[in-house]
Design an enzyme around this catalytic site. Structure first.
Site, PDB file in Angstrom:
ATOM      1  N   ASP A 107       0.805  -0.811   0.157  1.00  0.00           N
ATOM      2  CA  ASP A 107       0.326   0.081  -0.082  1.00  0.00           C
ATOM      3  C   ASP A 107       1.057   1.361   0.422  1.00  0.00           C
ATOM      4  O   ASP A 107       1.666   1.069   0.631  1.00  0.00           O
ATOM      5  CB  ASP A 107      -0.915  -0.227   1.116  1.00  0.00           C
ATOM      6  CG  ASP A 107       0.129  -0.606   2.445  1.00  0.00           C
ATOM      7  OD1 ASP A 107       1.153  -1.015   2.611  1.00  0.00           O
ATOM      8  OD2 ASP A 107      -0.715   0.026   3.209  1.00  0.00           O
ATOM      9  N   GLU A 173      -1.234  -2.416   5.093  1.00  0.00           N
ATOM     10  CA  GLU A 173       0.483  -2.397   6.220  1.00  0.00           C
ATOM     11  C   GLU A 173       0.244  -1.535   6.875  1.00  0.00           C
ATOM     12  O   GLU A 173      -0.089  -0.950   8.131  1.00  0.00           O
ATOM     13  CB  GLU A 173       1.421  -2.824   5.527  1.00  0.00           C
ATOM     14  CG  GLU A 173       2.256  -3.421   6.898  1.00  0.00           C
ATOM     15  CD  GLU A 173       3.072  -1.619   7.755  1.00  0.00           C
ATOM     16  OE1 GLU A 173       3.236  -1.535   8.551  1.00  0.00           O
ATOM     17  OE2 GLU A 173       3.229  -0.813   7.119  1.00  0.00           O
ATOM     18  N   ARG A 218      17.323  -6.372  14.856  1.00  0.00           N
ATOM     19  CA  ARG A 218      17.535  -6.617  16.168  1.00  0.00           C
ATOM     20  C   ARG A 218      16.774  -7.892  17.016  1.00  0.00           C
ATOM     21  O   ARG A 218      15.452  -7.843  16.746  1.00  0.00           O
ATOM     22  CB  ARG A 218      16.985  -5.258  16.595  1.00  0.00           C
ATOM     23  CG  ARG A 218      17.338  -5.137  18.490  1.00  0.00           C
ATOM     24  CD  ARG A 218      16.137  -3.996  18.013  1.00  0.00           C
ATOM     25  NE  ARG A 218      15.641  -3.859  20.309  1.00  0.00           N
ATOM     26  CZ  ARG A 218      16.890  -3.316  21.238  1.00  0.00           C
ATOM     27  NH1 ARG A 218      18.064  -3.316  20.914  1.00  0.00           N
ATOM     28  NH2 ARG A 218      16.767  -3.657  22.468  1.00  0.00           N
ATOM     29  N   HIS A 407       7.141   8.401   4.883  1.00  0.00           N
ATOM     30  CA  HIS A 407       5.664   8.966   5.759  1.00  0.00           C
ATOM     31  C   HIS A 407       6.246  10.901   4.740  1.00  0.00           C
ATOM     32  O   HIS A 407       4.923  11.431   5.230  1.00  0.00           O
ATOM     33  CB  HIS A 407       5.411   8.777   6.787  1.00  0.00           C
ATOM     34  CG  HIS A 407       5.087   7.580   6.852  1.00  0.00           C
ATOM     35  ND1 HIS A 407       4.083   6.903   7.383  1.00  0.00           N
ATOM     36  CD2 HIS A 407       5.857   6.231   6.722  1.00  0.00           C
ATOM     37  CE1 HIS A 407       3.494   5.776   7.321  1.00  0.00           C
ATOM     38  NE2 HIS A 407       4.346   5.495   6.808  1.00  0.00           N
TER      39      HIS A 407
HETATM   40 NI    NI Z   1       6.341   1.231   5.822  1.00  0.00          NI
END
Ligand code: NI
Length: 436
Positions: A107, A173, A218, A407
Site C-alpha cells: 500500500d 500495512e 534486532r 511518510h
Molecule cells: Ni512501511
C-alpha cells in the site's frame, strides 16, 4: 531433528552431512547471487511502474493484478483476494521439505509527492472525505518489486529447493480504517499461514536513512506495538459568555492531555522498556463563542512489551476518568490494540545471522536499537517464528540528517539497494529450507 549430529543423520539415511549441506548451500547461494543481480532491470521497471500508480490500503487492485500476472507467468499457484486485495503465490520446490514465507506490503499513503522523479505519482483520491494525493512514501513499491524479483530467482532454482516458498503480498500495512480489521491480521485470520502450514516467515523493509549495502536487525523486540486510543469527554454545553452554566469539555480535555504526558515520564520504568503516548487529534466545538457539549482526543501508544502496554492502557483510563470526574464531566475511553510488538524470534534470528552475513558481508550486518515505529509483520510473528530486516536504501556517503524520511512527500530511495534485497529474500528462504 534439529539437534541430531551429522553422523546420526547419515546413519539414519536422512540426508547430507553438514559439510555437504553447506557446500550445496554455497552453490545455491552463488546461483541466487548471479540470478538476483540479473533481475535488477526488471525490479527497477516494476518498482517505477508501481511508484507511478500507488494505491491506498485495501484498494490495491492494480497492484494485485500486476503481482498475480507475474507470479502466474512463473507457474506458481496463485491466490488472489486474500485479506481483501492480497495475493499469495506458492512455489513448490523439487524436493520435500518445510514451508517458508516471504512477505511484502503493497500500500501507498495519502501524501502528495514532491520528489520530482520522472516516475513520480500524480494520483489523487479521497481519504476520509478529504481530497489527497497518493504516494508510495514508505517504499512498499520497492518491497513488492524485490519480492517479485525473489520469486523469479527462486523459481529458477526450483528443482533444487527442498520445500515450499509462500510469497505473501499484503495490503494495508499502514492500517485500515479505524474499527476495521485489515492487513496482516486479516490475512492471518483468513488462513494465509495454513495450507501449506508456514514454519517460518521473513520480511524486509527498505530504510531511507541506512546506507545501500547494509542489513539492519534486532533480536527480540525490534519495533513497537501500536495501539490507538480515544477519550471522549462528555460535559455540558453553554453560551461561551456563561461558562458557569457549562461543564466545559474543552478545559477538561486539555487537563487530560497534559496529564497523559506523565504516564511515560513518571510511571513507566524506562530502564526496562521505551514507551510513547502521543495525542494526535483534538476535536471539539464548531464556533468560538459556544462551549460544546463534548470533546474528543485520540492518540497512539507505543511499547515493547505486553506488560508496559497494559500498564499504559490502565493509566490512560485512570487519568481520563479521574480528571473528568474532578471536573464534573465523564470520559469514555476507547483503546484499540492495533499491532503487537515486532518480535524477532531469537533462535531463528541467531540461525539466520550467518546467512545475512554471507549475503551482505559481515561488516554490513548491523544490530540496531529498538524502533518506535510499528509494523504489522508482527501479526505473522505472533503465530510463527519470524525475522524482519531493514535494508539500506540511502546513497552511501549521504548525511542521514538530510534525507527525506519515510511518510514524507520527498521520500526517495536509491534503486541500487534492490539487488541485495532480492538476494537476501531469496537466500533466507533457500538457506532456511536447506538447513535441517
Ligand atoms: Ni512501511
Amino acid at each position: 531433528m534439529k539437534h541430531a549430529t551429522p553422523l546420526l543423520l547419515a546413519a539414519l539415511g536422512l540426508g547430507l552431512t553438514t559439510s555437504a549441506a553447506h557446500a550445496q548451500n554455497a552453490a545455491l547461494t552463488a546461483r541466487i547471487t548471479t540470478l538476483a543481480a540479473a533481475e535488477q532491470a526488471k525490479v527497477v521497471a516494476w518498482r517505477r511502474d508501481l511508484h507511478e500508480h500507488p494505491e491506498l490500503g485495501n484498494e490495491e487492485t492494480r497492484t494485485a493484478q500486476l503481482i498475480a500476472a507475474q507470479l502466474k507467468s512463473l507457474g506458481l499457484e496463485v491466490h488472489t483476494g486474500v485479506g481483501r486485495t492480497g495475493v499469495v503465490g506458492i512455489l513448490r520446490g523439487g524436493k520435500p521439505g518445510r514451508v517458508v514465507a516471504l512477505r511484502a506490503d503493497m500500500d501507498g499513503l495519502p501524501i502528495t509527492e514532491t520528489t520530482g522523479l520522472a516516475f513520480a505519482s500524480t494520483v489523487k483520491t479521497t481519504y476520509l472525505g478529504q481530497p489527497v494525493g497518493v504516494m508510495h512514501a514508505c517504499g512498499h513499491d520497492t518491497h513488492v518489486a524485490m519480492l517479485l524479483g525473489a520469486a523469479e530467482v527462486l523459481s529458477q532454482v526450483k528443482k533444487d529447493l527442498p520445500g515450499t516458498v509462500k510469497f505473501i503480498f499484503q495490503p494495508a500495512e499502514e492500517g485500515s480504517l479505524p474499527g476495521t480489521v485489515g492487513g496482516a491480521k486479516l490475512m492471518v485470520q483468513e488462513g494465509v499461514l495454513e495450507n501449506p502450514k508456514v514454519d517460518a516467515i521473513f520480511g524486509l523493509h527498505i530504510w531511507a536513512t541506512a546506507p545501500v549495502g547494509q542489513l539492519q536487525y534486532r533480536p527480540r523486540g525490534e519495533m513497537a506495538s501500536s495501539d490507538r486510543f480515544t477519550v471522549k469527554v462528555i460535559g455540558k454545553g453553554s453560551h461561551g459568555a456563561k461558562p458557569w452554566s457549562s461543564v466545559d469539555p474543552v478545559v477538561t480535555a486539555a487537563e487530560i492531555i497534559t496529564a497523559l504526558q506523565t504516564i511515560v515520564s513518571r510511571q513507566v520504568d524506562l530502564t526496562q522498556d521505551a514507551a510513547v503516548v502521543t495525542v494526535g487529534t483534538v476535536q471539539a466545538g464548531v464556533r468560538y463563542n459556544i462551549i460544546p457539549p463534548d470533546a474528543t482526543i485520540s492518540g497512539t501508544i507505543r511499547a515493547f512489551s505486553p506488560k508496559t502496554q497494559e500498564q499504559i492502557w490502565a493509566a490512560i483510563k485512570r487519568t481520563a476518568n479521574g480528571i473528568a470526574a474532578a471536573n464534573g464531566a465523564t470520559a469514555e475511553v476507547g483503546i484499540e490494540p492495533y499491532v503487537p510488538v515486532t518480535y524477532n524470534d531469537p533462535a531463528l534470528t541467531a540461525r539466520m545471522l550467518p546467512t545475512m552475513q554471507r549475503t551482505a558481508g559481515a561488516s554490513n550486518v548491523v544490530e540496531i536499537k529498538a524502533v518506535t515505529g510499528a509494523e504489522d509483520f508482527a501479526c505473522y510473528q505472533e503465530k510463527v517464528p519470524g525475522l524482519f530486516i531493514f535494508l539500506g536504501g540511502m546513497t552511501p556517503g549521504t548525511d542521514p540528517g538530510t534525507v527525506a524520511d519515510h511518510h514524507t512527500a520527498g521520500f526517495k530511495v536509491d534503486e541500487s539497494a534492490f539487488p541485495l534485497g532480492v538476494k537476501t529474500l531469496a537466500t533466507l528462504a533457500a538457506d532456511y529450507l536447506s538447513q535441517k
